[in-house]
Design a protein around this motif. Structure first.
Motif, short mmCIF file in Angstrom:
data_model
loop_
_atom_site.label_atom_id
_atom_site.label_comp_id
_atom_site.label_asym_id
_atom_site.label_seq_id
_atom_site.Cartn_x
_atom_site.Cartn_y
_atom_site.Cartn_z
N ASP A 3 0.93 -1.38 0.14
CA ASP A 3 0.16 -0.10 -0.11
C ASP A 3 0.90 1.28 0.14
OD1 ASP A 3 -1.97 1.91 0.84
OD2 ASP A 3 -3.27 0.71 1.13
N ARG A 201 -9.18 2.72 -4.34
CA ARG A 201 -9.04 1.59 -4.01
C ARG A 201 -11.00 0.75 -4.81
NH1 ARG A 201 -6.43 -1.21 -0.46
NH2 ARG A 201 -6.15 0.55 0.63
N TYR A 204 -8.66 -0.85 -7.60
CA TYR A 204 -7.57 -1.53 -7.21
C TYR A 204 -8.55 -2.85 -5.74
CZ TYR A 204 -5.06 -4.38 -2.44
OH TYR A 204 -4.16 -4.92 -2.67
N CYS A 216 -2.09 0.01 -4.59
CA CYS A 216 -3.55 0.92 -3.68
C CYS A 216 -2.84 2.32 -4.20
CB CYS A 216 -4.12 0.58 -3.27
SG CYS A 216 -5.45 2.09 -3.35
N TYR A 356 -13.53 4.43 -3.13
CA TYR A 356 -12.22 4.95 -3.55
C TYR A 356 -12.16 6.52 -2.16
CZ TYR A 356 -10.04 9.20 -5.06
OH TYR A 356 -8.74 10.32 -5.56
#
Length: 423
Positions: A3, A201, A204, A216, A356
């Motif tokens: 991340d 997100r 991802y 991400c 997101y």
């Protein structure tokens, strides 16, 4: 899972000063009086890449004048870039029609093949089926036995599916036939890549399961200097606590996927509940005139102003710094930078929920999210905030804290680290 915001315990590999990178994208290039031109935000990204790599090769799609899209873009002459001597541009054909794609495929793949052989690190943006040169570059890199990264801005197949009603019958039929193929194609290429870079997100979550090395990422163009300063933040809080009308803003295209009708409906619901508000929509697009009509119909002409396209980036950021709420009604799984920019400017994001948006405010707050497509619920939440000014003041402070995580220099350096290490 890697991340970009969680680097504890990880040793970062600094980019090599002698390394080169190839970026194959669907970004539009155009020919101007002084040579190639590119939009200002992509140019800002190229400057950051050039800070981290000795040589950058950027491949984009050249638009003929008659193909230029009806949108406002701040075009920059690439010869004026401070790194122009270390950036090489490759002109790829506009070939989204299958006939044009078939006609240009062999020549373009050969061109990409040579660029792949000449580059140390590879990153390809994927997003469609025919005419998607990033995907062709991924096929070629795989055939050469090279490691490569794939980048996804959004969940393209879902965006296409949700916007189908806006297209003509023939286009709808074509997309419905090709979407399953596109999904399998993208998943295959993700699986062949050594690094999956997924913007936000939503993206991802949609693709990470097909990648051996998913990350991400966030694509931002805000600097540390763009953050709202403490004095201006506290002045905003004091104004809010005084009971002044809510200042509401949105920045983006007036297009169906941005939900402009929902936005007006939500503000109408809030105004109907007695909320004093002053709202601005900054941006042009195909639905501007329909918005004007709806604003008149709902009697909101004294409350909502359509400012049109604002080319001055600092003026856009100032509008967000001066506003109390960034109200949005995004309808598709994308990762719009405007939400990050609002947080950087200390403007809470209030709108339809998505992974997101949830991710952006998960750590330090600064957002209120409501069910998708429910403009009435969004209007009620705006009204709740208007009557709970102390809570709203804290939300403003939380937004500024969340926004402090995002700056262009840090995030592009992290992206370069990943490309050097894995692609």
């Amino acid at each position: 899972m890697l991340d970009v915001q969680d680097t504890k315990g990880r040793e970062t590999l600094p980019p090599r000063a002698d390394a080169s990178v190839l970026l194959v994208t669907a970004v539009r290039l155009r020919r101007g009086p002084r040579g190639l031109q590119l939009d200002d935000q992509t140019c800002a990204g190229l400057v950051r890449y050039a800070e981290n790599f000795r040589q950058v090769t950027f491949a984009g799609i050249v638009l003929d004048a008659e193909r230029e899209e009806d949108t406002s873009v701040a075009w920059v002459d690439v010869v004026d870039l401070p790194c122009s001597g270390r950036v090489e541009f490759m002109e790829l054909p506009f070939a989204y029609r299958i006939t044009a794609f078939a006609r240009t495929y062999r020549r373009t793949r050969a061109l990409l093949g040579q660029a792949i052989r000449d580059s140390d690190h590879l990153c390809f943006t994927l997003g469609y089926l025919s005419g998607d040169w990033g995907a062709v570059a991924a096929l070629e890199a795989d055939a050469q036995g090279r490691k490569f990264a794939v980048w996804f801005d959004r969940v393209e197949h879902d965006v296409i599916l949700r916007t189908l009603p806006d297209h003509r019958f023939r286009r709808r039929m074509k997309e419905r036939m090709t979407l399953p193929v596109m999904k399998r194609y993208h998943r295959y290429l993700i699986g062949r890549s050594s690094l999956g870079l997924f913007q936000g997100r939503d993206t991802y979550n949609a693709y990470a399961g097909f990648s051996s090395n998913p990350v991400c990422m966030y694509d931002v163009h805000t600097q540390r200097a763009d953050r709202i300063d403490g004095e201006r933040l506290e002045a905003k809080v004091e104004r809010l606590l005084s009971g002044a009308p809510l200042r509401i803003v949105y920045v983006g295209r007036a297009a169906a996927m941005k939900g402009p009708q929902d936005w007006i409906d939500a503000l109408a619901a809030a105004a109907g509940a007695g909320v004093p508000l002053e709202a601005r929509w900054l941006g042009d697009g195909p639905l501007v005139e329909a918005m004007r009509g709806l604003i008149r119909e709902k009697g909101l002409s004294g409350h909502i102003r359509l400012a049109g396209h604002v080319a001055d980036r600092e003026a856009v950021l100032d509008a967000m710094r001066d506003s109390d709420l960034f109200v949005f009604c995004h309808k598709t799984p994308e990762s719009p930078r405007c939400l990050i920019e609002a947080l950087v400017c200390g403007c809470p994001i209030v709108g339809y929920t998505s992974p997101y948006a949830e991710d952006l405010v998960a750590e330090q707050g600064g957002g209120v999210l409501t069910p998708l497509h429910d403009a009435g619920a969004l209007g009620r939440r705006i009204a709740d905030l208007a009557t709970s000014r102390r809570d709203l003041a804290q939300l403003v402070r939380d937004a500024a804290a969340s926004g402090a995580r995002f700056d262009e220099e840090t995030l592009y350096r992290r992206r370069a680290d990943l490309l050097v290490e894995f692609a």
